[in-house]
Write an enzyme that holds these catalytic residues in place. Structure first.
Site, short mmCIF file in Angstrom:
data_model
loop_
_atom_site.label_atom_id
_atom_site.label_comp_id
_atom_site.label_asym_id
_atom_site.label_seq_id
_atom_site.Cartn_x
_atom_site.Cartn_y
_atom_site.Cartn_z
N LYS A 23 -41.47 -27.44 -43.37
CA LYS A 23 -42.51 -26.58 -43.88
C LYS A 23 -43.85 -27.33 -44.61
CE LYS A 23 -39.49 -22.66 -44.43
NZ LYS A 23 -38.95 -21.68 -45.15
N ARG A 46 -34.72 -36.02 -49.60
CA ARG A 46 -33.38 -36.72 -49.29
C ARG A 46 -32.43 -36.02 -50.24
NH1 ARG A 46 -32.44 -35.95 -54.11
NH2 ARG A 46 -33.01 -37.10 -55.88
N LYS A 48 -29.34 -36.37 -52.77
CA LYS A 48 -28.80 -37.13 -53.68
C LYS A 48 -27.40 -37.72 -53.14
CE LYS A 48 -28.90 -37.37 -58.84
NZ LYS A 48 -30.33 -38.19 -58.84
N LYS A 56 -24.95 -38.93 -62.70
CA LYS A 56 -25.67 -38.01 -63.40
C LYS A 56 -24.65 -37.26 -64.40
CE LYS A 56 -30.24 -36.11 -63.36
NZ LYS A 56 -31.28 -36.31 -62.49
N GLU A 140 -35.57 -30.04 -56.26
CA GLU A 140 -36.57 -30.44 -56.85
C GLU A 140 -37.72 -31.14 -56.10
OE1 GLU A 140 -36.29 -33.53 -60.54
OE2 GLU A 140 -36.51 -34.68 -58.50
N THR A 153 -41.84 -45.97 -57.57
CA THR A 153 -40.76 -46.62 -56.84
C THR A 153 -40.61 -48.23 -57.28
OG1 THR A 153 -42.62 -47.01 -55.31
CG2 THR A 153 -41.08 -45.27 -54.59
N GLU A 155 -40.83 -49.23 -60.15
CA GLU A 155 -40.20 -49.32 -61.40
C GLU A 155 -38.83 -48.82 -61.33
OE1 GLU A 155 -38.88 -47.22 -65.35
OE2 GLU A 155 -39.14 -46.39 -63.53
N HIS A 156 -38.51 -47.87 -60.36
CA HIS A 156 -37.34 -47.57 -60.05
C HIS A 156 -36.26 -48.56 -59.51
CE1 HIS A 156 -34.00 -45.09 -58.11
NE2 HIS A 156 -34.32 -44.19 -58.79
P1 0O2 Z 1 -33.35 -40.60 -58.54
O1 0O2 Z 1 -32.53 -41.85 -58.10
O2 0O2 Z 1 -34.56 -40.64 -58.19
O3 0O2 Z 1 -32.55 -39.49 -57.76
P2 0O2 Z 1 -33.46 -37.53 -67.52
O4 0O2 Z 1 -32.64 -36.58 -68.59
O5 0O2 Z 1 -35.08 -37.55 -68.10
O6 0O2 Z 1 -33.05 -38.99 -67.30
P3 0O2 Z 1 -33.50 -35.67 -65.55
O7 0O2 Z 1 -33.23 -34.58 -66.45
O8 0O2 Z 1 -33.11 -35.58 -64.29
O9 0O2 Z 1 -33.63 -36.91 -66.03
O10 0O2 Z 1 -35.12 -35.16 -65.27
P4 0O2 Z 1 -36.34 -36.00 -65.10
O11 0O2 Z 1 -36.74 -36.61 -66.14
O12 0O2 Z 1 -37.48 -34.95 -64.49
O13 0O2 Z 1 -36.05 -36.92 -63.73
C1 0O2 Z 1 -35.91 -36.43 -62.32
C2 0O2 Z 1 -36.13 -37.60 -61.48
O14 0O2 Z 1 -37.60 -38.04 -61.83
C3 0O2 Z 1 -35.31 -38.74 -61.53
O15 0O2 Z 1 -34.08 -38.69 -60.88
C4 0O2 Z 1 -36.47 -39.71 -60.79
O16 0O2 Z 1 -36.45 -39.62 -59.60
C5 0O2 Z 1 -37.79 -39.07 -61.32
N1 0O2 Z 1 -37.97 -39.93 -62.89
C6 0O2 Z 1 -37.97 -39.57 -64.14
N2 0O2 Z 1 -38.17 -40.50 -64.99
C7 0O2 Z 1 -38.58 -41.64 -64.27
C8 0O2 Z 1 -38.79 -43.00 -64.62
O17 0O2 Z 1 -39.18 -43.06 -65.93
N3 0O2 Z 1 -39.17 -43.89 -63.78
C9 0O2 Z 1 -39.03 -43.22 -62.38
N4 0O2 Z 1 -39.32 -44.39 -61.51
N5 0O2 Z 1 -38.66 -42.35 -61.96
C10 0O2 Z 1 -38.40 -41.39 -62.82
P5 0O2 Z 1 -32.99 -39.43 -61.17
O18 0O2 Z 1 -31.60 -38.75 -60.81
O19 0O2 Z 1 -32.90 -40.16 -62.51
O20 0O2 Z 1 -33.26 -40.80 -59.96
#
Ligand code: 0O2
Length: 272
Positions: A23, A46, A48, A56, A140, A153, A155-156
């Site tokens: 879409k 993707r 998870k 998580k 999301e 990416t 920083e991740h």
């Molecule tokens: P992945 O591997 O990408 O799936 P939190 O409680 O703040 O830790 P929450 O509640 O899931 O996290 O919500 P948030 O903060 O919106 O984060 C959702 C996703 O946003 C994360 O998924 C990351 O993909 C991205 N993200 C959030 N904060 C950061 C950050 O500081 N750096 C980077 N690079 N990405 C971020 P996941 O599950 O953490 O990771």
């Protein structure tokens, strides 16, 4: 939960990601076909991994019963834009849709994270049709610029490398890089309209050349080959002028010629 149930549980999320990718890519294509600037540069998605879901759940103390409700990013879509301004346009496009219902949003643009992370997140409800009937699930959607994505990416990967405990000096460099990204996005916004115009011109030219070549090819099967060679040479001459208006004029003339030739060919088929 038994391990074999994971696949069954995640299948609708796979379906949601695949449908949403189609879409959003269609949205981009639709803009391009109409010679409009697309606020969407690219889209990825993707589901998870089970490992990340478990991590998580453990980190946030989420039970299996609450997993689908509380792990909001089992299905994830990432929309990359060229400019900060495009993020809001994409957000509006999503709000306008009847097949996506926004549940919540997180604005890490106005409120950048302590890490330096900037992005705009929407959690939407999305319904998929499965053999067991409809299933409404959360997805999301992360919307960010190319520059923000580059930082995030990188920083991740470092978070992964240092298992979440990034050394002070690296963290400092990341903060400086995050500031530089803010500046870069601001600079790019200054030349946004010029870049957009250039891209639209390029798209118009690409579509015109496609139309012209399609017409020449159709005429080739119906008309005198010497005439077609002349038309083709004229096309190359005009192409070299780098003048879109001239190219457009030529394309319109060719449209009329092709239409006339097509009508004549239908007519002669009817009377043969
Ligand atoms: P992945 O591997 O990408 O799936 P939190 O409680 O703040 O830790 P929450 O509640 O899931 O996290 O919500 P948030 O903060 O919106 O984060 C959702 C996703 O946003 C994360 O998924 C990351 O993909 C991205 N993200 C959030 N904060 C950061 C950050 O500081 N750096 C980077 N690079 N990405 C971020 P996941 O599950 O953490 O990771």
């Amino acid at each position: 939960m038994e391990i074999q149930l994971w696949k069954e549980l995640l299948d609708p999320y796979e379906q949601a990601v695949s449908e949403l990718l189609t879409k959003f890519n269609n949205l981009k294509r639709e803009h391009q076909k109409r010679n409009l600037y697309s606020p969407i540069e690219s889209v990825t998605g993707r589901v998870k991994s089970v490992n990340s879901i478990l991590e998580k759940m453990q980190k946030k103390g989420i039970s299996f019963e609450r997993m689908e409700e509380e792990v909001e990013d089992i299905a994830g879509i990432r929309i990359i834009t060229q400019f900060v301004e495009d993020i809001q346009t994409v957000e509006s496009l999503i709000y306008q849709r009847t097949d996506m219902e926004v549940r919540s949003k997180k604005d890490y643009l106005t409120n950048k994270k302590k890490s330096g992370y900037r992005s705009f997140h929407l959690i939407i409800w999305y319904q998929v049709q499965t053999i067991k009937g409809p299933k409404k699930l959360q997805v999301e959607i992360q919307i960010r610029t190319m520059a923000m994505n580059f930082w995030a990416t990188t920083e991740h990967s470092l978070q992964y490398k240092y298992k979440g405990v990034i050394p002070g000096h690296v963290e400092h460099q990341l903060t400086r890089a995050a500031d530089a990204i803010v500046l870069l996005d601001e600079e790019m916004s200054q030349v946004r309209s010029e870049i957009m115009d250039a891209q639209i011109d390029n798209r118009i030219q690409t579509n015109l050349v496609q139309d012209i070549l399609r017409n020449i090819e159709n005429l080739y099967h119906r008309e005198n080959k010497r005439e077609i060679a002349k038309i083709q040479n004229e096309f190359y001459r005009i192409y070299r002028l780098h003048d879109i208006d001239e190219l457009e004029k030529f394309s319109k003339q060719l449209d009329i010629l092709a239409e006339g030739s097509r009508a004549q060919s239908v007519d002669s088929q009817l009377h043969s």
